[in-house]
Design a protein around this motif. Structure first.
Motif, short mmCIF file in Angstrom:
data_model
loop_
_atom_site.label_atom_id
_atom_site.label_comp_id
_atom_site.label_asym_id
_atom_site.label_seq_id
_atom_site.Cartn_x
_atom_site.Cartn_y
_atom_site.Cartn_z
N LYS A 119 -7.40 -3.52 0.79
CA LYS A 119 -6.29 -2.58 0.77
C LYS A 119 -6.63 -1.39 1.66
O LYS A 119 -7.78 -0.97 1.73
N ASP A 120 -5.66 -0.85 2.36
CA ASP A 120 -5.82 0.32 3.21
C ASP A 120 -6.66 0.04 4.46
O ASP A 120 -7.15 0.98 5.10
N LEU A 121 -6.83 -1.24 4.81
CA LEU A 121 -7.63 -1.57 5.99
C LEU A 121 -7.12 -0.85 7.23
O LEU A 121 -7.91 -0.23 7.96
N PHE A 122 -5.83 -0.91 7.47
CA PHE A 122 -5.31 -0.39 8.73
C PHE A 122 -5.40 1.14 8.79
O PHE A 122 -5.64 1.71 9.86
N GLU A 123 -5.26 1.79 7.64
CA GLU A 123 -5.43 3.24 7.63
C GLU A 123 -6.87 3.62 7.94
O GLU A 123 -7.14 4.59 8.65
N LEU A 124 -7.82 2.85 7.41
CA LEU A 124 -9.23 3.10 7.71
C LEU A 124 -9.50 2.87 9.19
O LEU A 124 -10.20 3.67 9.83
N LEU A 125 -8.97 1.80 9.75
CA LEU A 125 -9.18 1.53 11.17
C LEU A 125 -8.65 2.67 12.04
O LEU A 125 -9.28 3.06 13.03
N GLY A 126 -7.53 3.24 11.64
CA GLY A 126 -6.99 4.38 12.37
C GLY A 126 -7.92 5.57 12.32
O GLY A 126 -8.12 6.27 13.33
N ALA A 127 -8.53 5.81 11.15
CA ALA A 127 -9.46 6.94 11.00
C ALA A 127 -10.72 6.72 11.84
O ALA A 127 -11.25 7.66 12.44
N ILE A 128 -11.18 5.49 11.90
CA ILE A 128 -12.37 5.16 12.70
C ILE A 128 -12.09 5.39 14.18
O ILE A 128 -12.89 6.01 14.90
N LYS A 129 -10.96 4.93 14.63
CA LYS A 129 -10.62 5.08 16.05
C LYS A 129 -10.42 6.55 16.41
O LYS A 129 -10.79 6.99 17.50
N GLN A 130 -9.86 7.30 15.48
CA GLN A 130 -9.61 8.72 15.72
C GLN A 130 -10.91 9.49 15.94
O GLN A 130 -10.94 10.49 16.65
N GLN A 131 -12.01 8.99 15.35
CA GLN A 131 -13.30 9.65 15.51
C GLN A 131 -14.04 9.18 16.77
O GLN A 131 -15.17 9.58 17.01
N GLY A 132 -13.40 8.35 17.57
CA GLY A 132 -13.97 7.97 18.85
C GLY A 132 -14.93 6.80 18.83
O GLY A 132 -15.70 6.59 19.79
N PHE A 133 -14.90 6.00 17.78
CA PHE A 133 -15.78 4.83 17.71
C PHE A 133 -15.17 3.64 18.44
O PHE A 133 -13.95 3.43 18.39
N LYS A 134 -16.02 2.84 19.10
CA LYS A 134 -15.59 1.50 19.45
C LYS A 134 -15.45 0.74 18.14
O LYS A 134 -16.23 0.96 17.21
#
Length: 388
Positions: A119-134
């Motif tokens: 659950k909430d996978l896509f929201e977490l992915l957005g947060a990861i990308k926002q922090q500049g991670f590959k």
């Protein structure tokens, strides 16, 4: 990228373990000085890789024979805590970069279980990308449809790894009936969404003869890369101990795969032994780990409940992100520091002049030693065929 099954490009990996450490003894200070000198020298070549492999859930829709999971747990971090972890890792790497004036290549490999059950996978992915991670996703592919592929593309996911164990009959024998067809549909959706796709194989006596089939399939479906790793007999995979390849079989298979004409397909692996094929024997490379096995050198693994490990297949608890600082774990863990200390290794790995570039697969060494009753994560890699 590093794998749920160990797949990553051959690359020089950084030994950044002491960057945030506060050493007390004279011996430790000397280690710090030598390692930092090596880091500064190598950082002129390329950014230093540091990754988090994050297993969000142990839930999975398949029951694979070689699975590294044992008894499944439903204990998972909530979204708010996961976002805090993302911020902590980002701040840690930024501090390292600012303090030592070294560029870092930061990445997160997101997997499970099956990550699309989280659950909430896509929201977490957005947060990861926002922090500049590959950001890479590791999945069995069976739950991917066109909508999911489109959403991943829209979030800027840098790549997706899908497990394929061989042709349909072999794959289904390992992963379950009709899983091959479902995974194929998922791969086609990912390719259509213009996402880079890697097919990854876990090699054992069950499927070692089918690697060329996987490479051909990769080209057929439009994926870009084929990755491979060796079976680690841990978790459910302990039942396949007898299916581990002999060292001569590993050597012959790797030489065959790496010499095969694959056209535009890229062959990748995180297996430190494979990366030594074709390397000429040289003088001893030293006692500062700069590439090879990523455990304690280039990243950490976070489990669904927040526990931290050197590698998902090396089930040694280092702490928990809900109560321990990742920076302190990385710097002070006795397990991690032992993995960085050549003098503590056993047998062939300790004596090898390629120790700094290889060290064997620590997960396989540990799992195999457990099967013999010794449980030693510093044991030699039982499948190593390299003559140092």
């Amino acid at each position: 990228m590093a794998d749920a099954n160990g797949a990553s490009k051959f690359s020089m990996r950084s030994h950044i373990c002491p960057l945030s450490a506060r050493f007390g003894s004279h011996h430790q200070k000397n280690i710090h000085s030598r390692v930092l000198s090596s880091i500064i020298l190598m950082a002129t070549i390329e950014p230093y890789e540091f990754f988090i492999q994050w297993h969000l859930t142990e839930n999975c829709n398949l029951r694979c024979k070689h699975c590294y999971q044992g008894k499944r747990s439903s204990d998972e971090l909530p979204l708010t805590e996961m976002k805090q972890v993302v911020s902590e890792v980002s701040e840690m790497i930024t501090d390292w970069s600012d303090s030592y004036e070294i560029d870092f290549s930061r990445s997160m490999n997101i997997t499970g279980g099956e990550p699309f059950l989280k659950k909430d996978l896509f929201e977490l992915l957005g947060a990861i990308k926002q922090q500049g991670f590959k950001m890479h996703l590791l999945t069995n592919g069976t739950l991917v449809d066109r909508d999911i592929a489109r959403r991943l593309s829209g979030l800027g996911v840098d790549g997706v790894q899908v497990s394929i164990e061989g042709p349909e009959d072999v794959h289904d024998a390992i992963r379950g009936r009709e899983s091959y067809q479902e995974a194929t549909k998922g791969i086609e959706c990912l390719v259509d969404a213009k996402l880079p796709v890697t097919l990854n194989v876990t090699l054992s006596a069950i499927n070692a003869s089918t690697m060329k089939n996987v490479i051909a399939f990769c080209s057929q479906v439009g994926a870009q890369r084929v990755g491979f790793s060796r079976l680690v007999p841990t978790g459910k995979g302990m039942s396949l101990l007898s299916q581990m390849l002999a060292r001569e079989q590993v050597r012959d298979l790797y030489e065959s795969v790496l010499s095969h004409d694959v056209g535009d397909i890229e062959i990748v692996t995180g297996d430190p032994i494979a990366s030594q094929i074709g390397e000429k024997a040289t003088d001893d490379a030293g006692s500062i780990a700069c590439s090879g096995c990523a455990a304690a050198v280039a990243g950490l693994t976070i489990l669904p409940n927040g526990n931290v490990a050197p590698c998902r297949r090396l089930p040694l608890s280092l702490g928990n992100v809900t109560k321990d600082s990742l920076r302190e774990i990385w710097s002070t863990s006795s397990v991690l520091n032992s993995l960085r200390d050549r003098s503590k290794y056993k047998g062939k790995c300790r004596a090898c002049n390629r120790w700094a570039k290889c060290r064997g697969c620590r997960a396989i060494a540990y799992a195999y030693s457990c099967s013999t009753g010794t449980a030693d994560f510093l044991a030699e890699d039982p499948q190593c065929f390299i003559e140092a």
